[in-house]
Motif scaffolding. Structure first.
Motif, PDB file in Angstrom:
ATOM      1  N   UNK A 132       0.669  -1.182  -0.102  1.00 21.63           N
ATOM      2  CA  UNK A 132       0.157   0.153  -0.163  1.00 21.63           C
ATOM      3  C   UNK A 132       0.242   1.345   0.058  1.00 21.63           C
ATOM      4  N   UNK A 133       2.416   1.065  -0.146  1.00 21.79           N
ATOM      5  CA  UNK A 133       2.983   2.617   0.503  1.00 21.79           C
ATOM      6  C   UNK A 133       3.182   3.483  -1.105  1.00 21.79           C
ATOM      7  N   UNK A 134       3.177   2.034  -2.264  1.00 24.67           N
ATOM      8  CA  UNK A 134       3.083   2.445  -3.423  1.00 24.67           C
ATOM      9  C   UNK A 134       2.313   4.273  -3.432  1.00 24.67           C
ATOM     10  N   UNK A 135       0.693   3.625  -3.526  1.00 25.12           N
ATOM     11  CA  UNK A 135      -0.617   4.053  -3.617  1.00 25.12           C
ATOM     12  C   UNK A 135      -0.663   5.581  -2.822  1.00 25.12           C
ATOM     13  N   UNK A 136       0.054   4.615  -1.260  1.00 24.95           N
ATOM     14  CA  UNK A 136      -0.556   6.364  -0.692  1.00 24.95           C
ATOM     15  C   UNK A 136       0.588   7.528  -0.975  1.00 24.95           C
ATOM     16  N   UNK A 137       1.854   6.720  -1.264  1.00 27.95           N
ATOM     17  CA  UNK A 137       3.041   8.296  -1.887  1.00 27.95           C
ATOM     18  C   UNK A 137       2.912   8.384  -2.973  1.00 27.95           C
ATOM     19  N   UNK A 138       1.772   7.922  -3.561  1.00 24.13           N
ATOM     20  CA  UNK A 138       1.396   8.504  -5.418  1.00 24.13           C
ATOM     21  C   UNK A 138       0.419   9.631  -4.809  1.00 24.13           C
ATOM     22  N   UNK A 139      -0.673   9.445  -4.344  1.00 20.15           N
ATOM     23  CA  UNK A 139      -1.933  10.225  -3.908  1.00 20.15           C
ATOM     24  C   UNK A 139      -1.279  11.509  -2.806  1.00 20.15           C
ATOM     25  N   UNK A 140      -0.672  11.012  -2.134  1.00 24.61           N
ATOM     26  CA  UNK A 140       0.466  12.306  -1.674  1.00 24.61           C
ATOM     27  C   UNK A 140       0.733  13.623  -2.557  1.00 24.61           C
ATOM     28  N   UNK A 141       1.773  13.345  -2.862  1.00 24.79           N
ATOM     29  CA  UNK A 141       2.349  13.553  -4.270  1.00 24.79           C
ATOM     30  C   UNK A 141       1.147  14.541  -5.590  1.00 24.79           C
ATOM     31  N   UNK A 142       0.059  14.069  -5.598  1.00 24.74           N
ATOM     32  CA  UNK A 142      -0.898  14.294  -6.415  1.00 24.74           C
ATOM     33  C   UNK A 142      -1.547  15.145  -5.800  1.00 24.74           C
ATOM     34  N   UNK A 143      -1.303  15.106  -4.077  1.00 22.35           N
ATOM     35  CA  UNK A 143      -2.700  16.340  -3.343  1.00 22.35           C
ATOM     36  C   UNK A 143      -1.213  17.457  -3.473  1.00 22.35           C
ATOM     37  N   UNK A 144      -0.142  17.586  -3.342  1.00 22.72           N
ATOM     38  CA  UNK A 144       0.788  18.407  -3.155  1.00 22.72           C
ATOM     39  C   UNK A 144       0.539  18.913  -3.872  1.00 22.72           C
ATOM     40  N   UNK A 145       0.434  18.912  -5.525  1.00 22.86           N
ATOM     41  CA  UNK A 145       0.202  19.247  -6.569  1.00 22.86           C
ATOM     42  C   UNK A 145       1.168  18.689  -8.091  1.00 22.86           C
ATOM     43  N   UNK A 146       2.404  17.676  -7.324  1.00 22.21           N
ATOM     44  CA  UNK A 146       2.370  16.524  -8.388  1.00 22.21           C
ATOM     45  C   UNK A 146       1.211  15.554  -8.788  1.00 22.21           C
ATOM     46  N   UNK A 147       0.708  16.532 -10.061  1.00 22.81           N
ATOM     47  CA  UNK A 147      -0.741  16.110 -10.125  1.00 22.81           C
ATOM     48  C   UNK A 147      -0.183  14.413 -11.156  1.00 22.81           C
ATOM     49  N   UNK A 148       1.143  14.437 -12.273  1.00 20.55           N
ATOM     50  CA  UNK A 148       1.431  13.304 -12.666  1.00 20.55           C
ATOM     51  C   UNK A 148       2.052  12.290 -12.292  1.00 20.55           C
ATOM     52  N   UNK A 149       1.751  12.212 -11.010  1.00 18.17           N
ATOM     53  CA  UNK A 149       2.548  11.351  -9.980  1.00 18.17           C
ATOM     54  C   UNK A 149       1.524  10.123 -10.430  1.00 18.17           C
ATOM     55  N   UNK A 150       2.415   8.822 -10.394  1.00 20.05           N
ATOM     56  CA  UNK A 150       1.306   7.586 -11.138  1.00 20.05           C
ATOM     57  C   UNK A 150       1.968   6.814  -9.850  1.00 20.05           C
ATOM     58  N   UNK A 151       1.881   5.368  -9.853  1.00 19.33           N
ATOM     59  CA  UNK A 151       2.118   4.446  -8.888  1.00 19.33           C
ATOM     60  C   UNK A 151       2.787   3.056 -10.138  1.00 19.33           C
ATOM     61  N   UNK A 152       4.017   2.755  -9.915  1.00 15.82           N
ATOM     62  CA  UNK A 152       4.383   1.901 -10.704  1.00 15.82           C
ATOM     63  C   UNK A 152       3.494   0.226  -9.708  1.00 15.82           C
ATOM     64  N   UNK A 153       3.468  -0.142 -10.345  1.00 12.14           N
ATOM     65  CA  UNK A 153       2.741  -1.030  -9.347  1.00 12.14           C
ATOM     66  C   UNK A 153       3.855  -3.307  -9.472  1.00 12.14           C
ATOM     67  N   UNK A 154       4.879  -2.695 -10.305  1.00 15.59           N
ATOM     68  CA  UNK A 154       5.871  -4.175 -10.510  1.00 15.59           C
ATOM     69  C   UNK A 154       6.562  -3.969  -9.452  1.00 15.59           C
ATOM     70  N   UNK A 155       7.164  -5.565  -8.919  1.00 12.00           N
ATOM     71  CA  UNK A 155       7.926  -5.799  -7.496  1.00 12.00           C
ATOM     72  C   UNK A 155       9.030  -5.309  -7.650  1.00 12.00           C
ATOM     73  N   UNK A 156       9.766  -4.686  -7.022  1.00  8.46           N
ATOM     74  CA  UNK A 156      11.333  -4.148  -6.482  1.00  8.46           C
ATOM     75  C   UNK A 156      11.783  -4.018  -5.959  1.00  8.46           C
ATOM     76  N   UNK A 157      13.753  -3.868  -5.097  1.00  7.37           N
ATOM     77  CA  UNK A 157      13.641  -4.508  -4.018  1.00  7.37           C
ATOM     78  C   UNK A 157      14.386  -3.193  -3.779  1.00  7.37           C
ATOM     79  N   UNK A 158      15.290  -2.406  -3.081  1.00  4.68           N
ATOM     80  CA  UNK A 158      16.333  -2.147  -2.409  1.00  4.68           C
ATOM     81  C   UNK A 158      15.614  -0.436  -1.395  1.00  4.68           C
ATOM     82  N   UNK A 159      16.984   0.190  -1.377  1.00  2.00           N
ATOM     83  CA  UNK A 159      16.690   1.277  -0.537  1.00  2.00           C
ATOM     84  C   UNK A 159      16.198   2.652  -1.045  1.00  2.00           C
TER      85      UNK A 159
END
Length: 538
Positions: free
Chosen positions: A406-433
């Motif tokens: 759920x972190x990807x969607x929550x972060x994308x929604x936060x960025x859209x609300x902050x004015x970065x309206x073209x922020x989108x969630x990538x559903x691919x599985x990734x790892x790393x810092x």
């Protein structure tokens, strides 16, 4: 009527004759010409001399997989970004000089090992610095360097695949961007120790790191050959190398004790160089330069006297009281499957905390801080690289999730609300810092996103292959929208780490491991290599 003298004067005037300059004026003229010529010749001579020194410096690629991003010293100086330099001590014995200093000749011709690995970090504001050691036998999953077999190994073995492999392994383990590396071999340590005029050290007991062992290959010397009576001494050249190489004779007889002894040596050298204004003395700088050019291997970004001097001057800005040395913590030992009797230190969560502090430019000490006690560090990223406002609605950013569900969607929604309206969630599985990658041309946009999320400079990465901004949310950021909330506070080094201060450890002496304390009134008769310098009491 015109007299004879008057007619002569008139003729001289008509012929344009003028009185010759006086002797004094001619002397001044020729003196000025001579001085100008001398200055020009001297400048030319200095230029040629510096270029000769530059040509003596050996350089290898910063990364094993290629040249990597451009991280030359010129990008780092001036107090704008942190600087990270990996210092590597090689046990290579590929020449007669190193063989004469390295003890056993049986290892000659084999791949080199990184007996010393230290990361020097200089803060962005040049108020503090740290020197972090990783013991040579630390059990790690190294970077997949070309030609290296897969699987865990001791980090010392990565040097067999080049210094770039050591750099890549450190970066993959620590998530710290390394800007430069400096590598010394045995003879290099000796030359540099002599160039600084000796370093003061102290041992609590008489120490003799020397004994003979026997195996199927015959007789071997074991140890560094260091011999010192208890007390304080100034050590030079070969004896400095012996001090830095001594492993079995310090504290509990492990490599951890060796890192403590190395830190005492480095801190003492820092104090000496600062008290003598070494880097402000042209003659002393020249002596260091001559030693360095014939003793060091560096990355291309440091392959000049100018670059190395600039880097040294940046470090010189940090007061000794704000230089912290630390050996990475670990709370367990891992079994080397290739040797059932060999237990080696392994990294743990406390090590990760130290790495996070360095990566995010958080001081390891509790020295002066502009932040309120207990507050989070400020982001070291400004909202815009150009000073011009960024159109948030035009920023294309893809959000990847390497954290909790759920972190990807929550972060994308936060960025859209902050004015970065073209922020989108990538559903691919990734790892790393956590990391924000971007094309170099979009640096201002990346910094605007970083300012919104409290990202530090270490999380930003210019990627030439990127077509837009990509934010990867790492596992260390499971909640919230301010990255700073995940970071350790200043001075919050885990208690499992052993730290020392360059200004405060002047009175410290090394404990000697009992089997290496010699009892007699005189040192044992230990054979020393050519060029050996006995200890001197300051």
């Amino acid at each position: 009527m015109t007299t004879g003298g008057g007619r002569a004067e008139a003729r001289r005037a008509r012929s344009g004759h003028r009185k010759k300059p006086g002797r004094k004026k001619r002397v001044l003229t020729w003196t000025a010409i001579a001085l100008s010529s001398t200055v020009l010749l001297s400048a030319a001579g200095i230029y040629v001399y510096v270029k000769v020194l530059d040509s003596n410096i050996h350089a290898e690629a910063l990364h094993s997989g290629g040249p990597g991003p451009k991280t030359v010293a010129e990008q780092s100086v001036g107090g704008t970004t942190p600087i990270n330099i990996l210092v590597i001590g090689s046990d290579s014995r590929d020449n007669n000089e190193d063989l004469s200093l390295g003890g056993s000749q049986s290892s000659a011709g084999g791949p080199p090992h990184a007996d010393v690995e230290m990361l020097v970090h200089i803060s962005a504001d040049r108020t503090n610095a740290s020197i972090t050691s990783m013991p040579r036998d630390t059990w790690v999953q190294p970077y997949a360097c070309k030609g290296m077999p897969t699987g865990h190994r001791k980090i010392t073995e990565t040097l067999a695949y080049g210094p770039g492999c050591v750099v890549d392994t450190w970066e993959s383990l620590t998530h710290i961007q390394i800007d430069h590396f400096v590598m010394l071999d045995f003879s290099g340590v000796v030359k540099m120790a002599d160039a600084v005029g000796g370093v003061q050290v102290c041992t609590k007991q008489n120490v003799a790191d020397y004994k003979i062992s026997y195996d199927t290959d015959g007789e071997h010397e074991v140890g560094s050959d260091l011999v010192l009576p208890a007390g304080t001494h100034t050590i030079f050249g070969v004896q400095a190398l012996e001090w830095l190489r001594t492993r079995h004779a310090w504290e509990d007889g492990t490599d951890i004790g060796r890192t403590h002894a190395q830190h005492l040596y480095l801190n003492s050298m820092i104090r000496k160089m600062k008290s003598a204004n070494t880097l402000l003395d042209p003659l002393k700088v020249n002596a260091l330069a001559q030693s360095a050019t014939s003793a060091l291997t560096v990355d291309p970004g440091l392959k000049s006297i100018e670059s190395m001097t600039s880097l040294a001057l940046e470090f010189n800005k940090v007061p000794a009281s704000r230089v912290t040395t630390v050996t990475i913590p670990f709370d367990h030992l891992a079994l080397d499957p290739r040797n059932p009797n060999d237990w080696v230190p392994a990294l743990d969560s406390d090590s990760d905390k130290v790495f996070s502090m360095i990566a995010n430019d958080i001081p390891l000490d509790k020295g002066a801080s502009s932040a309120a006690p207990g507050s989070s560090p400020s982001p070291s990223v400004t909202p815009s690289a150009t000073g011009k406002p960024v159109d948030k609605a035009a920023v294309q950013i893809s959000v990847e999730n390497a954290s909790v569900d759920g972190r990807g969607k929550a972060m994308a929604d936060h960025l859209v609300a902050a004015g970065f309206t073209k922020a989108v969630r990538d559903t691919r599985t990734v790892t790393g810092a956590t990391q924000l990658s971007y094309p170099a041309a979009d640096q201002a946009q990346a910094q605007a996103v970083a300012a919104e999320l409290g990202l530090t400079a270490s999380t930003l990465k210019a990627d030439p292959s990127a077509t837009g901004l990509v934010l990867r949310i790492g596992s260390e950021w499971p909640s919230g929208f301010d990255f700073r909330s995940t970071l350790p506070k200043q001075g919050a080094v885990p208690t499992s780490a052993v730290t020392q201060n360059a200004a405060a450890d002047a009175a410290q002496c090394m404990d000697v491991y009992a089997p290496y304390v010699w009892k007699g009134p005189n040192p044992p008769n230990v054979p020393q290599p050519a060029g050996y310098k006995p200890y001197t009491t300051p």
